[in-house]
Write an enzyme that holds these catalytic residues in place. Structure first.
Site: not given
Length: 290
Positions: A104, A106, A108
């Protein structure tokens, strides 16, 4: 943040912002490229597939995912984040595979009270393990206009960019035993959800539901990336994706200067310097220079 108010830093910032303007507008079709996956119509596609919105209210958030899987390349998306009092909300935009040993990459965006800056939280998971957080303030208000958030994912490195300015590099350090995401194809995901148990000041500031619905907007998706077509895919082979100077060489000298500028003035957390968290020594990849 105050240290970036001196004339030299502001002039450099202006130069970087102007240079990022050559990062041309482009647009995919959200109808063709993505599925709204949850939220019971809180996610919407409009303007002929050129604009997408996600909303959050007390009942539910919402999310979408790409129809295609990718293995290496460059992913760009323009976002305009939740305006006003966004405390307790998280807008996530990331690449991910599936399963307990997933990879993953990311972005955010952690909301905050009106007038306080968003926190941009980044992380890299390999084989199901993350804990590689770096966090930043942004040098602009991400709720007033659209800005471009990009991931360059190559066998040699992962580069996070904001308006074409690199903010983080995660290099392949398999030679010293650090796993790197290179064999699992990933989809693009995004979601807007309530995380007021941790998102804003460690959960001290809760979501103000009188301000709901909270809405984030997306446009100008582009993927210069290898579309995964199964085990026979050519992804990862030489010339499967072309992306100019980014392809194998990493950052050039101007890119490294921009990265240092961002990390000096806008980075607010780096797992590589958190000695309390790693009393026995920081992870091995932290000892390598970008």
């Amino acid at each position: 943040m105050g240290s970036c108010s001196n004339a030299v830093s502001m002039a450099f910032m202006a130069c970087l912002v102007m240079s990022s303007l050559v990062f041309v507008a482009y647009g995919g079709d959200f109808y063709q490229d993505f599925d709204l996956t949850w939220g019971d119509r809180r996610g919407k596609i409009f303007n002929g597939g050129k604009l997408l919105s996600l909303s959050l209210d007390r009942v539910s958030g919402s999310g979408f995912q790409s129809k295609k899987e990718y293995l290496f390349g460059r992913i760009d998306m323009q976002l305009k984040l939740v305006a006003g009092n966004s405390a307790g909300t998280v807008t996530a935009y990331y690449l991910s595979s599936q399963g307990p040993t997933h990879d993953e990459i990311d972005f955010e965006f952690l909301g905050n009270l009106s007038g306080d800056p968003y926190i941009l939280h980044t992380n890299v998971f390999t084989q199901g393990k993350g804990d590689r957080e770096q966090q930043f303030y942004l040098w602009f208000d991400p709720t007033r206009n659209f800005h471009t958030y990009s991931i360059i994912w190559k066998p040699q490195h992962i580069i996070f960019l904001v308006d074409n300015i690199p903010i983080r590099v995660f290099k392949n350090a398999e030679s010293i035993g650090v796993p790197f995401p290179k064999s699992q194809p990933m989809r693009i995901y995004s979601s807007l959800w309530n995380a007021d148990d941790w998102a804003t000041r460690g959960g001290l500031v809760k979501t103000d539901w009188t301000k709901a619905p909270f809405t984030a907007y997306y446009r100008n998706f582009n993927a210069n990336a290898c579309v995964w077509s199964g085990t026979g895919s050519s992804c990862g082979r030489t010339n499967s994706v072309s992306d100019g100077a980014w392809e194998t060489n990493g950052l050039d000298a101007p890119g490294r200067r921009r990265l240092r500028w961002v990390q000096k003035y806008f980075m607010i957390y780096n797992y590589c310097t958190d000695l309390k968290r790693f009393p026995q020594g920081v992870p091995p990849e932290c000892k390598r220079r970008f």
